[in-house]
Enzyme design. Structure first.
Site, PDB file in Angstrom:
ATOM      1  CE1 TYR A   1      67.750   4.504  79.741  1.00  0.00           C
ATOM      2  CE2 TYR A   1      69.174   6.319  80.391  1.00  0.00           C
ATOM      3  CZ  TYR A   1      68.485   5.628  79.417  1.00  0.00           C
ATOM      4  OH  TYR A   1      68.551   6.053  78.118  1.00  0.00           O
TER       5      TYR A   1
ATOM      6  CG  ASN B   1      68.169   2.374  69.339  1.00  0.00           C
ATOM      7  OD1 ASN B   1      68.518   3.484  69.736  1.00  0.00           O
ATOM      8  ND2 ASN B   1      66.886   2.072  69.129  1.00  0.00           N
TER       9      ASN B   1
ATOM     10  N   GLY C   1      65.296  -2.084  68.402  1.00  0.00           N
ATOM     11  CA  GLY C   1      64.469  -0.950  68.829  1.00  0.00           C
ATOM     12  C   GLY C   1      64.220   0.011  67.686  1.00  0.00           C
TER      13      GLY C   1
HETATM   14  N1  LIG Z   1      65.680   9.927  73.942  1.00  0.00           N
HETATM   15  C1  LIG Z   1      66.689  10.256  74.715  1.00  0.00           C
HETATM   16  O1  LIG Z   1      66.791  11.396  75.190  1.00  0.00           O
HETATM   17  C2  LIG Z   1      67.776   9.255  75.017  1.00  0.00           C
HETATM   18  C3  LIG Z   1      68.876   9.703  75.762  1.00  0.00           C
HETATM   19  C4  LIG Z   1      69.887   8.814  76.047  1.00  0.00           C
HETATM   20  C5  LIG Z   1      69.832   7.517  75.590  1.00  0.00           C
HETATM   21  N2  LIG Z   1      68.764   7.099  74.869  1.00  0.00           N
HETATM   22  C6  LIG Z   1      68.769   5.697  74.411  1.00  0.00           C
HETATM   23  O2  LIG Z   1      68.467   5.645  73.039  1.00  0.00           O
HETATM   24  C7  LIG Z   1      67.837   4.400  72.730  1.00  0.00           C
HETATM   25  C8  LIG Z   1      66.579   4.656  71.933  1.00  0.00           C
HETATM   26  O3  LIG Z   1      65.685   5.407  72.734  1.00  0.00           O
HETATM   27  P1  LIG Z   1      64.518   6.326  72.146  1.00  0.00           P
HETATM   28  O4  LIG Z   1      64.666   7.649  72.771  1.00  0.00           O
HETATM   29  O5  LIG Z   1      64.442   6.207  70.676  1.00  0.00           O
HETATM   30  O6  LIG Z   1      63.272   5.609  72.871  1.00  0.00           O
HETATM   31  P2  LIG Z   1      61.856   5.140  72.314  1.00  0.00           P
HETATM   32  O7  LIG Z   1      61.111   4.688  73.511  1.00  0.00           O
HETATM   33  O8  LIG Z   1      61.248   6.187  71.433  1.00  0.00           O
HETATM   34  O9  LIG Z   1      62.219   3.887  71.392  1.00  0.00           O
HETATM   35  C9  LIG Z   1      62.735   2.693  71.907  1.00  0.00           C
HETATM   36  C10 LIG Z   1      62.385   1.555  70.964  1.00  0.00           C
HETATM   37  O10 LIG Z   1      62.941   0.361  71.521  1.00  0.00           O
HETATM   38  C11 LIG Z   1      61.930  -0.651  71.515  1.00  0.00           C
HETATM   39  N3  LIG Z   1      62.202  -1.584  72.611  1.00  0.00           N
HETATM   40  C12 LIG Z   1      62.171  -1.330  73.937  1.00  0.00           C
HETATM   41  N4  LIG Z   1      62.442  -2.446  74.622  1.00  0.00           N
HETATM   42  C13 LIG Z   1      62.662  -3.432  73.712  1.00  0.00           C
HETATM   43  C14 LIG Z   1      62.980  -4.805  73.816  1.00  0.00           C
HETATM   44  N5  LIG Z   1      63.091  -5.412  74.997  1.00  0.00           N
HETATM   45  N6  LIG Z   1      63.171  -5.506  72.694  1.00  0.00           N
HETATM   46  C15 LIG Z   1      63.033  -4.908  71.487  1.00  0.00           C
HETATM   47  N7  LIG Z   1      62.702  -3.618  71.331  1.00  0.00           N
HETATM   48  C16 LIG Z   1      62.532  -2.884  72.430  1.00  0.00           C
HETATM   49  C17 LIG Z   1      60.618   0.102  71.703  1.00  0.00           C
HETATM   50  O11 LIG Z   1      59.501  -0.647  71.279  1.00  0.00           O
HETATM   51  C18 LIG Z   1      60.863   1.335  70.847  1.00  0.00           C
HETATM   52  O12 LIG Z   1      60.521   1.121  69.500  1.00  0.00           O
HETATM   53  C19 LIG Z   1      67.615   3.705  74.067  1.00  0.00           C
HETATM   54  O13 LIG Z   1      68.641   2.756  74.295  1.00  0.00           O
HETATM   55  C20 LIG Z   1      67.718   4.839  75.072  1.00  0.00           C
HETATM   56  O14 LIG Z   1      68.120   4.371  76.342  1.00  0.00           O
HETATM   57  C21 LIG Z   1      67.734   7.938  74.583  1.00  0.00           C
END
Ligand SMILES: NC(=O)c1ccc[n+]([C@@H]2O[C@H](COP(=O)([O-])OP(=O)(O)OC[C@H]3O[C@@H](n4cnc5c(N)ncnc54)[C@H](O)[C@@H]3O)[C@@H](O)[C@H]2O)c1
Length: 248
Positions: free
Chosen positions: A155, A91, A13
Protein backbone atom coordinates in the site's frame (compact mmCIF):
# COMPACT_ATOMS: atom_id res chain seq x y z
CA UNK A 1 -18.96 27.44 -1.40
CA UNK A 2 -17.21 26.99 -4.74
CA UNK A 3 -18.66 27.33 -8.21
CA UNK A 4 -18.37 24.12 -10.22
CA UNK A 5 -21.40 24.91 -12.39
CA UNK A 6 -19.29 24.73 -15.57
CA UNK A 7 -17.41 21.62 -14.49
CA UNK A 8 -17.82 17.96 -15.35
CA UNK A 9 -16.24 15.86 -12.64
CA UNK A 10 -15.24 12.19 -12.49
CA UNK A 11 -14.75 10.50 -9.11
CA UNK A 12 -13.50 6.90 -8.94
CA UNK A 13 -14.39 4.62 -6.04
CA UNK A 14 -17.49 6.75 -5.52
CA UNK A 15 -19.91 4.09 -4.24
CA UNK A 16 -19.02 4.63 -0.58
CA UNK A 17 -16.64 6.17 1.93
CA UNK A 18 -14.40 9.04 0.89
CA UNK A 19 -15.33 8.85 -2.81
CA UNK A 20 -19.02 9.13 -2.06
CA UNK A 21 -18.40 12.13 0.23
CA UNK A 22 -16.35 13.81 -2.51
CA UNK A 23 -19.11 13.25 -5.09
CA UNK A 24 -21.70 14.62 -2.67
CA UNK A 25 -19.59 17.69 -1.91
CA UNK A 26 -19.22 18.50 -5.63
CA UNK A 27 -23.00 18.22 -6.04
CA UNK A 28 -23.54 20.57 -3.09
CA UNK A 29 -21.19 23.01 -4.82
CA UNK A 30 -23.26 23.09 -8.00
CA UNK A 31 -21.22 20.74 -10.19
CA UNK A 32 -22.60 20.53 -13.70
CA UNK A 33 -22.20 16.75 -13.80
CA UNK A 34 -20.59 14.30 -11.38
CA UNK A 35 -19.65 10.89 -12.77
CA UNK A 36 -19.49 8.14 -10.15
CA UNK A 37 -17.27 5.20 -11.10
CA UNK A 38 -16.85 2.09 -8.97
CA UNK A 39 -16.24 -1.61 -9.50
CA UNK A 40 -19.27 -2.31 -7.30
CA UNK A 41 -21.92 -1.56 -9.90
CA UNK A 42 -24.94 -2.29 -7.72
CA UNK A 43 -23.71 -0.06 -4.93
CA UNK A 44 -22.65 2.82 -7.17
CA UNK A 45 -26.11 2.89 -8.80
CA UNK A 46 -27.69 2.88 -5.32
CA UNK A 47 -25.42 5.74 -4.26
CA UNK A 48 -26.29 7.68 -7.41
CA UNK A 49 -30.01 7.37 -6.56
CA UNK A 50 -29.39 8.61 -3.02
CA UNK A 51 -27.25 11.58 -4.06
CA UNK A 52 -29.23 12.57 -7.14
CA UNK A 53 -32.78 11.15 -7.00
CA UNK A 54 -33.79 12.90 -10.23
CA UNK A 55 -30.74 11.48 -11.99
CA UNK A 56 -30.05 14.61 -14.03
CA UNK A 57 -26.80 15.80 -12.43
CA UNK A 58 -24.91 12.52 -12.25
CA UNK A 59 -23.82 9.53 -14.28
CA UNK A 60 -22.80 6.25 -12.70
CA UNK A 61 -21.02 3.23 -14.04
CA UNK A 62 -19.50 -0.01 -12.80
CA UNK A 63 -15.84 -0.30 -13.85
CA UNK A 64 -12.67 -1.72 -12.37
CA UNK A 65 -10.11 1.09 -12.69
CA UNK A 66 -7.30 -1.45 -13.00
CA UNK A 67 -8.83 -2.82 -16.23
CA UNK A 68 -7.23 -0.53 -18.81
CA UNK A 69 -9.43 -1.65 -21.71
CA UNK A 70 -12.70 -1.15 -19.80
CA UNK A 71 -11.49 2.19 -18.47
CA UNK A 72 -10.81 3.29 -22.04
CA UNK A 73 -14.33 2.24 -23.11
CA UNK A 74 -15.93 4.12 -20.21
CA UNK A 75 -13.97 7.34 -20.79
CA UNK A 76 -14.63 7.20 -24.55
CA UNK A 77 -18.37 7.01 -23.79
CA UNK A 78 -18.06 9.84 -21.23
CA UNK A 79 -16.35 12.14 -23.74
CA UNK A 80 -19.08 11.35 -26.28
CA UNK A 81 -21.78 12.21 -23.76
CA UNK A 82 -20.23 15.15 -21.91
CA UNK A 83 -17.87 16.68 -24.46
CA UNK A 84 -15.29 17.46 -21.80
CA UNK A 85 -14.03 16.39 -18.39
CA UNK A 86 -12.67 19.16 -16.17
CA UNK A 87 -11.86 17.40 -12.92
CA UNK A 88 -10.65 13.85 -12.25
CA UNK A 89 -10.46 12.52 -8.69
CA UNK A 90 -8.52 9.25 -8.53
CA UNK A 91 -9.90 7.90 -5.28
CA UNK A 92 -10.49 4.16 -5.85
CA UNK A 93 -8.16 2.21 -3.61
CA UNK A 94 -7.73 -1.03 -1.70
CA UNK A 95 -5.48 -2.42 1.01
CA UNK A 96 -4.27 -6.02 1.41
CA UNK A 97 -2.15 -5.66 4.54
CA UNK A 98 0.50 -8.03 5.84
CA UNK A 99 4.15 -8.04 6.89
CA UNK A 100 6.37 -8.00 3.83
CA UNK A 101 8.00 -11.35 4.64
CA UNK A 102 4.54 -12.96 4.63
CA UNK A 103 3.07 -10.92 1.79
CA UNK A 104 2.13 -12.81 -1.35
CA UNK A 105 2.87 -11.61 -4.83
CA UNK A 106 -0.92 -11.46 -5.36
CA UNK A 107 -1.28 -9.02 -2.44
CA UNK A 108 1.47 -6.80 -3.87
CA UNK A 109 0.13 -6.83 -7.43
CA UNK A 110 -3.53 -6.38 -6.46
CA UNK A 111 -2.75 -3.20 -4.52
CA UNK A 112 -0.37 -1.77 -7.13
CA UNK A 113 -2.88 -2.56 -9.88
CA UNK A 114 -5.75 -0.67 -8.28
CA UNK A 115 -4.00 2.13 -6.39
CA UNK A 116 -1.25 3.01 -8.84
CA UNK A 117 -2.26 1.58 -12.23
CA UNK A 118 -5.92 2.52 -11.67
CA UNK A 119 -4.76 6.10 -11.16
CA UNK A 120 -2.53 5.84 -14.22
CA UNK A 121 -5.30 4.34 -16.40
CA UNK A 122 -7.84 7.07 -15.65
CA UNK A 123 -5.30 9.88 -15.83
CA UNK A 124 -4.03 8.67 -19.20
CA UNK A 125 -7.61 8.88 -20.52
CA UNK A 126 -8.05 12.57 -19.65
CA UNK A 127 -4.64 14.17 -19.93
CA UNK A 128 -4.54 14.78 -23.71
CA UNK A 129 -8.03 16.30 -23.77
CA UNK A 130 -7.18 18.46 -20.75
CA UNK A 131 -4.07 19.72 -22.56
CA UNK A 132 -6.18 20.51 -25.66
CA UNK A 133 -8.84 22.35 -23.66
CA UNK A 134 -6.12 24.05 -21.60
CA UNK A 135 -7.91 23.33 -18.36
CA UNK A 136 -7.81 20.49 -15.89
CA UNK A 137 -7.73 19.55 -12.26
CA UNK A 138 -6.47 16.12 -11.24
CA UNK A 139 -6.59 15.15 -7.57
CA UNK A 140 -5.12 11.83 -6.47
CA UNK A 141 -6.04 10.29 -3.15
CA UNK A 142 -2.78 9.11 -1.65
CA UNK A 143 -2.18 8.24 2.02
CA UNK A 144 0.07 9.19 4.92
CA UNK A 145 1.17 5.52 4.66
CA UNK A 146 3.17 6.61 1.60
CA UNK A 147 5.85 7.63 4.11
CA UNK A 148 6.07 4.06 5.44
CA UNK A 149 3.79 1.98 7.63
CA UNK A 150 4.32 -1.45 9.22
CA UNK A 151 2.25 -4.11 7.44
CA UNK A 152 1.60 -1.97 4.38
CA UNK A 153 4.63 -2.31 2.09
CA UNK A 154 2.35 -2.83 -0.92
CA UNK A 155 0.00 0.00 0.00
CA UNK A 156 2.81 2.40 0.94
CA UNK A 157 4.64 1.68 -2.33
CA UNK A 158 1.47 2.23 -4.36
CA UNK A 159 0.76 5.58 -2.69
CA UNK A 160 4.39 6.73 -2.93
CA UNK A 161 4.18 5.94 -6.65
CA UNK A 162 1.01 8.03 -6.85
CA UNK A 163 2.86 10.91 -5.19
CA UNK A 164 5.71 10.67 -7.70
CA UNK A 165 3.26 10.64 -10.60
CA UNK A 166 1.45 13.65 -9.09
CA UNK A 167 4.56 15.81 -8.74
CA UNK A 168 5.91 14.93 -12.18
CA UNK A 169 2.64 15.37 -14.05
CA UNK A 170 2.18 18.75 -12.35
CA UNK A 171 5.53 19.91 -13.73
CA UNK A 172 4.71 18.60 -17.21
CA UNK A 173 1.17 20.01 -17.34
CA UNK A 174 1.39 23.40 -15.62
CA UNK A 175 1.84 25.35 -18.87
CA UNK A 176 -1.47 23.95 -20.08
CA UNK A 177 -3.39 25.33 -17.10
CA UNK A 178 -3.69 21.89 -15.52
CA UNK A 179 -3.00 21.30 -11.85
CA UNK A 180 -2.19 17.88 -10.43
CA UNK A 181 -2.26 17.51 -6.67
CA UNK A 182 -2.73 14.77 -4.11
CA UNK A 183 -4.35 14.49 -0.73
CA UNK A 184 -2.88 12.27 1.95
CA UNK A 185 -5.62 11.27 4.36
CA UNK A 186 -4.75 10.16 7.86
CA UNK A 187 -7.28 7.82 9.47
CA UNK A 188 -10.73 8.43 8.02
CA UNK A 189 -13.79 6.63 9.34
CA UNK A 190 -14.72 4.34 6.43
CA UNK A 191 -14.93 0.59 5.73
CA UNK A 192 -11.22 0.58 4.87
CA UNK A 193 -10.41 1.66 8.42
CA UNK A 194 -12.51 -1.21 9.74
CA UNK A 195 -10.18 -3.72 8.04
CA UNK A 196 -7.63 -2.88 10.79
CA UNK A 197 -7.89 -5.20 13.85
CA UNK A 198 -9.69 -3.51 16.80
CA UNK A 199 -6.66 -3.53 19.18
CA UNK A 200 -4.43 -1.89 16.56
CA UNK A 201 -7.13 0.63 15.75
CA UNK A 202 -7.40 1.59 19.43
CA UNK A 203 -3.62 2.24 19.53
CA UNK A 204 -3.81 4.32 16.35
CA UNK A 205 -6.63 6.41 17.79
CA UNK A 206 -4.46 7.37 20.77
CA UNK A 207 -1.86 8.83 18.37
CA UNK A 208 -4.33 11.19 16.72
CA UNK A 209 -4.13 14.57 18.53
CA UNK A 210 -7.90 15.34 18.38
CA UNK A 211 -8.51 11.75 19.66
CA UNK A 212 -10.94 10.90 16.88
CA UNK A 213 -10.89 9.62 13.32
CA UNK A 214 -11.51 12.04 10.47
CA UNK A 215 -14.83 12.04 8.65
CA UNK A 216 -15.05 11.54 4.87
CA UNK A 217 -16.54 15.04 4.53
CA UNK A 218 -13.42 16.54 6.12
CA UNK A 219 -11.30 14.87 3.47
CA UNK A 220 -13.67 15.96 0.70
CA UNK A 221 -13.10 19.58 1.78
CA UNK A 222 -9.41 19.36 0.83
CA UNK A 223 -10.29 17.81 -2.53
CA UNK A 224 -12.81 20.52 -3.34
CA UNK A 225 -10.28 23.25 -2.60
CA UNK A 226 -7.69 21.65 -4.90
CA UNK A 227 -10.34 21.24 -7.62
CA UNK A 228 -11.49 24.85 -7.38
CA UNK A 229 -10.43 27.78 -9.57
CA UNK A 230 -9.24 29.41 -6.34
CA UNK A 231 -6.43 26.80 -6.09
CA UNK A 232 -4.91 27.77 -9.47
CA UNK A 233 -1.45 28.39 -7.96
CA UNK A 234 -1.36 25.16 -5.95
CA UNK A 235 0.26 22.54 -8.15
CA UNK A 236 2.28 19.40 -7.45
CA UNK A 237 1.30 19.64 -3.80
CA UNK A 238 0.68 16.70 -1.50
CA UNK A 239 -1.83 17.91 1.05
CA UNK A 240 -1.75 16.01 4.33
CA UNK A 241 -5.25 15.93 5.83
CA UNK A 242 -4.77 14.02 9.05
CA UNK A 243 -5.92 16.08 12.04
CA UNK A 244 -2.26 16.89 12.84
CA UNK A 245 -1.31 13.22 13.26
CA UNK A 246 2.46 12.87 12.87
CA UNK A 247 3.20 11.17 9.57
CA UNK A 248 6.50 9.46 10.28
N1 LIG B 1 -10.01 5.48 5.18
C1 LIG B 1 -8.78 5.85 5.45
O1 LIG B 1 -8.38 5.96 6.62
C2 LIG B 1 -7.82 6.18 4.34
C3 LIG B 1 -6.56 6.66 4.70
C4 LIG B 1 -5.66 6.98 3.70
C5 LIG B 1 -6.01 6.85 2.38
N2 LIG B 1 -7.24 6.38 2.05
C6 LIG B 1 -7.54 6.27 0.61
O2 LIG B 1 -8.78 6.87 0.34
C7 LIG B 1 -9.39 6.24 -0.79
C8 LIG B 1 -10.82 5.88 -0.46
O3 LIG B 1 -10.81 4.94 0.60
P1 LIG B 1 -12.03 4.70 1.60
O4 LIG B 1 -11.50 4.80 2.96
O5 LIG B 1 -13.20 5.51 1.20
O6 LIG B 1 -12.26 3.14 1.31
P2 LIG B 1 -13.59 2.30 1.03
O7 LIG B 1 -13.14 0.89 0.99
O8 LIG B 1 -14.68 2.69 1.97
O9 LIG B 1 -14.02 2.77 -0.43
C9 LIG B 1 -13.26 2.50 -1.57
C10 LIG B 1 -14.18 2.49 -2.79
O10 LIG B 1 -13.36 2.22 -3.93
C11 LIG B 1 -13.99 1.19 -4.70
N3 LIG B 1 -12.95 0.46 -5.42
C12 LIG B 1 -11.97 -0.31 -4.90
N4 LIG B 1 -11.24 -0.85 -5.88
C13 LIG B 1 -11.76 -0.41 -7.06
C14 LIG B 1 -11.44 -0.63 -8.42
N5 LIG B 1 -10.45 -1.44 -8.78
N6 LIG B 1 -12.15 0.00 -9.36
C15 LIG B 1 -13.18 0.81 -9.00
N7 LIG B 1 -13.55 1.03 -7.73
C16 LIG B 1 -12.84 0.44 -6.77
C17 LIG B 1 -14.72 0.33 -3.67
O11 LIG B 1 -15.74 -0.45 -4.25
C18 LIG B 1 -15.24 1.38 -2.72
O12 LIG B 1 -16.49 1.89 -3.13
C19 LIG B 1 -8.49 5.06 -1.14
O13 LIG B 1 -7.63 5.41 -2.21
C20 LIG B 1 -7.69 4.84 0.13
O14 LIG B 1 -6.45 4.23 -0.14
C21 LIG B 1 -8.14 6.04 3.00
Amino acid sequence: MYDFSERNIVVTGAAQGIGRAIAEAFLKNNARCVVLLDWNQEKVLETQKELDPEGNRTLACGVDVSDQEKVHEVFTALYEKLGRIDVLVNNAGINRDGMFHKMTSEQMHAVMNVNFFGTYNCTAEVIKAMRDQEYGRIINISSTSAHGNVGQANYAASKAAVNGLTRTLALESARKNITVNAVEPGFIDTDMLRTIPADKLEARLKAIPPQRFGQPEELAASVLFLASDEASWVNGHIMITSGATKVV
